[in-house]
Motif scaffolding. Structure first.
Motif, PDB file in Angstrom:
ATOM      1  N   GLY A 131       0.702  -1.289  -0.014  1.00 54.80           N
ATOM      2  CA  GLY A 131      -0.086  -0.063   0.052  1.00 54.80           C
ATOM      3  C   GLY A 131       0.669   1.296  -0.147  1.00 54.80           C
ATOM      4  O   GLY A 131       0.434   2.158   0.731  1.00 54.80           O
ATOM      5  N   ASP A 168       3.407   3.648  -2.513  1.00 52.70           N
ATOM      6  CA  ASP A 168       4.091   3.922  -4.048  1.00 52.70           C
ATOM      7  C   ASP A 168       4.868   5.087  -4.026  1.00 52.70           C
ATOM      8  O   ASP A 168       4.848   6.113  -4.634  1.00 52.70           O
ATOM      9  N   GLU A 206       6.179   7.513  -6.646  1.00 52.63           N
ATOM     10  CA  GLU A 206       5.392   8.633  -6.888  1.00 52.63           C
ATOM     11  C   GLU A 206       5.468   9.508  -5.667  1.00 52.63           C
ATOM     12  O   GLU A 206       5.349  10.665  -5.915  1.00 52.63           O
ATOM     13  N   SER A 207       5.202   9.110  -4.409  1.00 50.80           N
ATOM     14  CA  SER A 207       4.916   9.783  -3.382  1.00 50.80           C
ATOM     15  C   SER A 207       6.429  10.162  -2.744  1.00 50.80           C
ATOM     16  O   SER A 207       6.162  11.171  -1.714  1.00 50.80           O
ATOM     17  N   VAL A 262       2.889  -5.264  -2.476  1.00 49.74           N
ATOM     18  CA  VAL A 262       1.609  -5.811  -2.625  1.00 49.74           C
ATOM     19  C   VAL A 262       0.732  -4.642  -2.885  1.00 49.74           C
ATOM     20  O   VAL A 262       0.738  -3.614  -2.065  1.00 49.74           O
ATOM     21  N   ASP A 263      -0.068  -4.539  -3.980  1.00 47.62           N
ATOM     22  CA  ASP A 263      -0.803  -3.226  -4.553  1.00 47.62           C
ATOM     23  C   ASP A 263      -1.817  -3.706  -5.545  1.00 47.62           C
ATOM     24  O   ASP A 263      -1.534  -4.519  -6.363  1.00 47.62           O
ATOM     25  N   ARG A 313      -2.675  -2.278  -7.817  1.00 52.49           N
ATOM     26  CA  ARG A 313      -2.325  -1.536  -8.975  1.00 52.49           C
ATOM     27  C   ARG A 313      -0.885  -1.982  -9.323  1.00 52.49           C
ATOM     28  O   ARG A 313      -0.168  -1.849  -8.294  1.00 52.49           O
ATOM     29  N   GLY A 350      -8.392  -3.255   0.675  1.00 53.47           N
ATOM     30  CA  GLY A 350      -8.943  -3.098   2.268  1.00 53.47           C
ATOM     31  C   GLY A 350      -8.530  -4.670   2.656  1.00 53.47           C
ATOM     32  O   GLY A 350      -9.162  -4.752   3.830  1.00 53.47           O
ATOM     33  N   ASP A 397      -5.370  -6.022   3.236  1.00 53.75           N
ATOM     34  CA  ASP A 397      -3.799  -6.248   3.714  1.00 53.75           C
ATOM     35  C   ASP A 397      -3.830  -6.987   5.020  1.00 53.75           C
ATOM     36  O   ASP A 397      -2.902  -7.985   5.242  1.00 53.75           O
ATOM     37  N   ARG A 436       1.561   1.352   4.013  1.00 51.80           N
ATOM     38  CA  ARG A 436       1.383   2.699   4.110  1.00 51.80           C
ATOM     39  C   ARG A 436      -0.053   3.136   3.583  1.00 51.80           C
ATOM     40  O   ARG A 436      -0.817   2.185   4.003  1.00 51.80           O
ATOM     41  N   ARG A 449      -1.106   8.362  -6.267  1.00 54.06           N
ATOM     42  CA  ARG A 449      -0.713   9.629  -6.297  1.00 54.06           C
ATOM     43  C   ARG A 449       0.057   9.717  -7.486  1.00 54.06           C
ATOM     44  O   ARG A 449       0.699   8.680  -8.184  1.00 54.06           O
ATOM     45  N   HIS A 450       0.518  10.724  -7.919  1.00 58.47           N
ATOM     46  CA  HIS A 450       1.413  11.227  -9.009  1.00 58.47           C
ATOM     47  C   HIS A 450       2.541  12.189  -8.611  1.00 58.47           C
ATOM     48  O   HIS A 450       2.263  12.959  -7.706  1.00 58.47           O
ATOM     49  N   SER A 510       2.091  15.982  -8.377  1.00 56.72           N
ATOM     50  CA  SER A 510       0.952  16.394  -7.552  1.00 56.72           C
ATOM     51  C   SER A 510       1.362  16.209  -5.906  1.00 56.72           C
ATOM     52  O   SER A 510       2.518  15.711  -5.680  1.00 56.72           O
ATOM     53  N   ASN A 514      -1.183  16.371  -2.651  1.00 52.96           N
ATOM     54  CA  ASN A 514      -2.430  16.420  -2.241  1.00 52.96           C
ATOM     55  C   ASN A 514      -3.308  17.339  -2.987  1.00 52.96           C
ATOM     56  O   ASN A 514      -3.301  17.273  -4.499  1.00 52.96           O
TER      57      ASN A 514
END
Ligand SMILES: Nc1nc2c(c(=O)[nH]1)N[C@H]1C(S)=C(S)[C@@H](COP(=O)(O)OP(=O)(O)OC[C@H]3O[C@@H](n4cnc5c(=O)[nH]c(N)nc54)[C@H](O)[C@@H]3O)O[C@H]1N2
Ligand SMILES: Nc1nc2c(c(=O)[nH]1)N[C@H]1C(S)=C(S)[C@@H](COP(=O)(O)OP(=O)(O)OC[C@H]3O[C@@H](n4cnc5c(=O)[nH]c(N)nc54)[C@H](O)[C@@H]3O)O[C@H]1N2
Ligand code: SF4
Ligand SMILES: [Mo]
Length: 739
Positions: A170, A172, A175-176, A203-204, A206, A223, A225, A297, A618-619, A622, A624
């Motif tokens: 959970g 990434d 990106e983050s 584990v994701d 996506r 939901g 994990d 996370r 997230r990208h 970006s 938030n």
């Protein structure tokens, strides 16, 4: 040619990258990564290069705004504070202190004002209606660590630079740039694990950028994990004797083993969508690896089983011998922290009071933000009638934000402390902008406890703030005085705060400042005030501190000023048992609340397999909801899309780029589809922080690419009952082709 080069830490995210700013006159020409930074060594992301643009953004507020006849007008600071005194004072007088609520947004943990002065302000408000972004984020981690280690801020981080095995759920960080584990250049550090011959498993639901950079990626049903992790715990016990540290009560290990046995891999496999054999293999790999760590996370925490999953991740770290050892999950030793001499403390309590309407328990002095709308809507004693927002945008960042936004229009008074007239601030009566990001100094207090390598780094301001513009800490102290009905000035409040901080520091037997003469210490602080003085006290009294001269080699603010690229304090060191704050000074492996909560997992057996589940993402460009006004970050293709697997798109008969309608219990949005096979079938993903279509906000660039607000779909009714954290991932939705 630049007039000068200024070195400072980027305050935007948790990675704390060092930046080098080429400055010409009052303008920033160019920003590069600071190669000499002791922690980031030149790493930065696209956002870090835009601090100059943030500073120069014409939409950034330079003066306070007051709403008159429905429209904002620029006013002087005196007039703005008078308007707050009348508005806030009026509500307190009419309805009492409990009628005032505060919402604290994420950037508060990224600046010195939030770190040092917010507490005093909240105390002056005298309300229990305190809300923050923590309950749409990491509250499960605070709770599980509070229960296990006695201190909700004692959070173990993955020792990225030495581990042989990283099981990441959970998150990434490609990106983050990482969260609750401060590490500039996560991508490089993850690659480092692989280069050393180690393994990274992600584990994701996506196949995220981070998943693509790993050795192995496993899809997981959103939901669930906690189900996967308890299956791993059960598998670990089946493998035979577990050597737990002496700090763990053997009876707790026994209790845990019995409880986990009800959730063997075969039972949870169907729930989480990961085969039993794979679950066993993960447990075996983690156990066999010389060192390893489980790290979860956002995707792991912001679900209805968030605290359970957070706890189970650290349970695995304990059971595999990885807690508090190099290469495992370790506790950083911050330069600004409270030195401890011996284990044992007050322990962790929550639920000391509850929210008025739905009785949700308090955690760390705050209530779950999912309860805020009902607290404003529901009449009766204690109904929220005024709101103070500091560095937040709950109208976009919190669940069921359509409902919250409607409630905001119902308030008698609202004030926002924010550099932008954002979607939340548009509902305020008064907006108080802090100076720009480059007009103030910086030190990462919060992230010192989360760094994967101990470092200390102070940045001075790049530009002087405009004459007459109060610093953010002064704004907060002014608000505190107003709330307290006192006429104290910020400077005298600051003086009192510094004096009490010094008193506490010199009274701590574990501090190098213990017993030093306070008058002598005070003279060493001469010439400093505001956050700098407080920071200097904390640094000198911290574990690496100079103890006001007792340890001349130690840290002080002056030493950090002489070292603008930071000071490296070395790799993480084992900190147990000393750091433990449980009453008995031991690790509580199997807290009753957690073991009892396992039974709730049985509800996964009745999940509707036909329901689509919404998750976020997230990208890198970006942050938030608030960097979308920077042209270079938002240009290019639309990033606010609904990612959907091609089989689902085919079944719905929709093509890439086509608009679809997404509905949930809370609301509906219409958004273009992005067809991709990098997401699980049955799962759709929409990023948060968009929806810049509000008429009353002033974000002119953002408004040209508004996107839609994902939190119109998340609903407050479903949350993690233990921590009160919102469910932002795994939200049941239906998707239909738009008309
Ligand atoms: N659906 C969904 N929702 C989410 C998330 C998700 O993954 N999915 N993520 C959640 C998470 S993790 C978080 S942390 C929250 C964030 O939620 P919030 O903290 O409520 O919102 P932000 O978008 O971070 O907005 C921060 C505001 O602070 C202002 N600001 C920036 N710097 C400063 C400063 O120095 N001082 C002051 N006073 N203001 C400043 C900005 O202009 C901006 O308006 O969103 C949460 N919401
Ligand atoms: N570029 C950028 N960087 C940021 C931010 C930002 O908005 N943009 N926000 C900052 C903030 S406030 C925070 S808290 C951090 C968060 O940083 P991270 O924790 O790394 O959060 P995300 O990047 O949202 O990654 C969460 C991942 O969880 C996956 N996921 C969703 N549901 C589940 C699930 O049920 N199980 C599992 N295993 N995975 C799931 C998603 O697909 C996604 O890849 O990022 C910070 N950094
Ligand atoms: S990763 Fe980007 S936003 Fe985060 S601290 Fe580094 S430069 Fe700033
Ligand atoms: Mo966050």
């Amino acid at each position: 040619m630049a007039d000068r080069t200024h070195v400072r830490t980027c305050p935007l995210c948790e990675a704390t990258c060092g930046l080098e700013l080429d400055v010409v006159g009052e303008k920033v020409r160019r920003i590069r990564g600071d190669r000499a930074d002791v922690f980031s060594a030149g790493y930065l992301c696209p956002k870090g290069t835009t601090l100059g643009r943030l500073h120069e953004d014409p939409d950034r507020l330079r003066s306070p705004l007051v709403k008159r006849d429905g429209a904002f007008v620029e006013v002087s600071w005196d007039v703005a504070f008078e308007a707050v005194a009348a508005g806030l004072g009026g509500v307190i007088e009419r309805h009492g202190r409990q009628a005032v609520a505060a919402y604290l947004g994420n950037p508060n943990v990224h600046n010195l004002a939030g770190s040092f002065y917010l507490k005093l302000f909240l105390k002056a408000l005298g309300t229990t209606n305190i809300y923050s972004a923590s309950t749409v984020d990491q509250m499960p981690k605070h709770v599980s660590c509070g229960l296990m280690f006695g201190d909700p801020l004692l959070i173990p981080v993955p020792d990225l630079d030495r581990t042989d095995y990283l099981l990441m759920l959970g998150a990434d960080p490609h990106e983050s740039n990482g969260s609750l584990a401060t590490a500039p250049d996560w991508p490089g550090r993850m690659q480092g694990i692989r280069d050393r011959g180690g393994k990274v498993v992600v584990v994701d639901p996506r196949r995220s950028k981070s998943a693509k950079a790993a050795d192995e990626h496993l899809f997981i049903t959103p939901g669930t994990d906690a189900a996967l992790l308890v299956g791993m715990v059960a598998a670990r016990f089946e493998m035979g004797t577990v050597a737990t540290p002496d700090l763990v009560d053997p009876e707790a290990v026994e209790r845990l083993s019995r409880a986990a046995a009800a959730y063997p891999p075969e039972r949870v496999a169907g729930w989480c969508g990961i085969e039993a054999a794979t679950i066993r293999r993960l447990a075996a790999e983690l156990t066999a690896s010389p060192t390893g760590v489980v790290y979860g996370r956002m995707g792991t925490h912001t679900t209805v089983y968030g605290t359970l999953a957070s706890w189970l991740a650290d349970v695995l770290n304990v059971l595999t011998g990885n807690l508090d050892r190099p290469g495992g999950a370790m506790f950083p030793e911050p330069a600004v922290g409270t030195p401890r001499a011996a284990p044992g403390g007050r322990g962790f309590t929550m639920g000391r009071y509850a929210s008025r309407v739905s009785g949700r328990p308090e955690v760390r002095g705050e209530l779950p933000v999912v309860a805020l709308p009902e607290e404003i809507e529901s009449p009766g004693e204690g109904q929220v009638r005024a709101l103070v927002v500091v560095a937040g945008n709950p109208a976009r960042s919190t669940p069921d934000s359509g409902r919250l936004e409607a409630a905001l229009t119902d308030l008698e008074f609202m004030v926002s402390v924010d550099p932008y007239l954002n979607e939340t601030a548009q509902h305020a009566d008064v907006v108080l902008p802090p100076p720009s990001v480059l007009e103030r100094s910086h030190y990462d207090i919060a992230f010192g406890s989360l760094m994967v390598r101990n470092t200390a780094n102070y940045s001075s301001e790049t530009f002087a703030k405009p004459d007459g513009h109060p610093d953010e800490w002064e704004i907060l102290m002014k608000l505190a005085a107003i709330a307290a009905g006192s006429d104290a000035e910020p400077a005298s409040m600051d003086e009192a705060l510094a004096a009490s901080m010094l008193e506490r520091a010199t009274a701590n037997p574990a501090s190098p400042a213990h017993g030093v003469d306070r008058a002598a210490a005070w003279t060493l602080l001469a010439g400093r005030s505001g956050p700098e003085r407080l920071l200097d006290i904390r640094l000198r009294a911290g574990v690496y501190g100079d103890g006001f001269g007792a340890n001349p080699e130690g840290l002080s603010l002056e030493l950090l000023e002489l070292n603008p690229h930071g000071i490296d304090l070395g790799p993480l060191q084992p900190r147990l048992p000393r750091a433990l704050q449980t009453e008995d000074g031991r690790i509580h492996l199997a807290p009753e609340v957690m073991v009892d909560d396992l039974a709730r997992l049985d509800q996964l057996a009745v999940a509707d397999p036909d329901q689509m589940l919404l998750i976020g993402r997230r990208h890198i460009r970006s942050n938030n909801s608030w960097m979308h006004n920077i042209e270079v970050l938002v240009k290019g293709r639309d990033r606010c899309t609904l990612q959907m697997h091609s089989s689902d798109a085919d079944a719905l008969g929709v093509a890439d780029g086509q608009a679809v309608e997404v509905r949930s219990a809370a609301g509906m949005v219409s958004v273009p589809v992005e067809v991709t096979d990098d997401i699980m079938a049955g799962v759709v993903s929409l990023p948060h922080g968009w929806g810049h279509d509000a008429r009353g906000s002033r974000l002119r660039v953002a408004a040209t690419r508004p996107g839609v607000n994902a939190n119109l779909l998340t609903d407050g009714a479903a949350s993690d009952p233990v921590s009160g954290n919102a469910r932002l991932n795994g939200v049941p939705v239906t998707v239909s082709a738009g008309v």
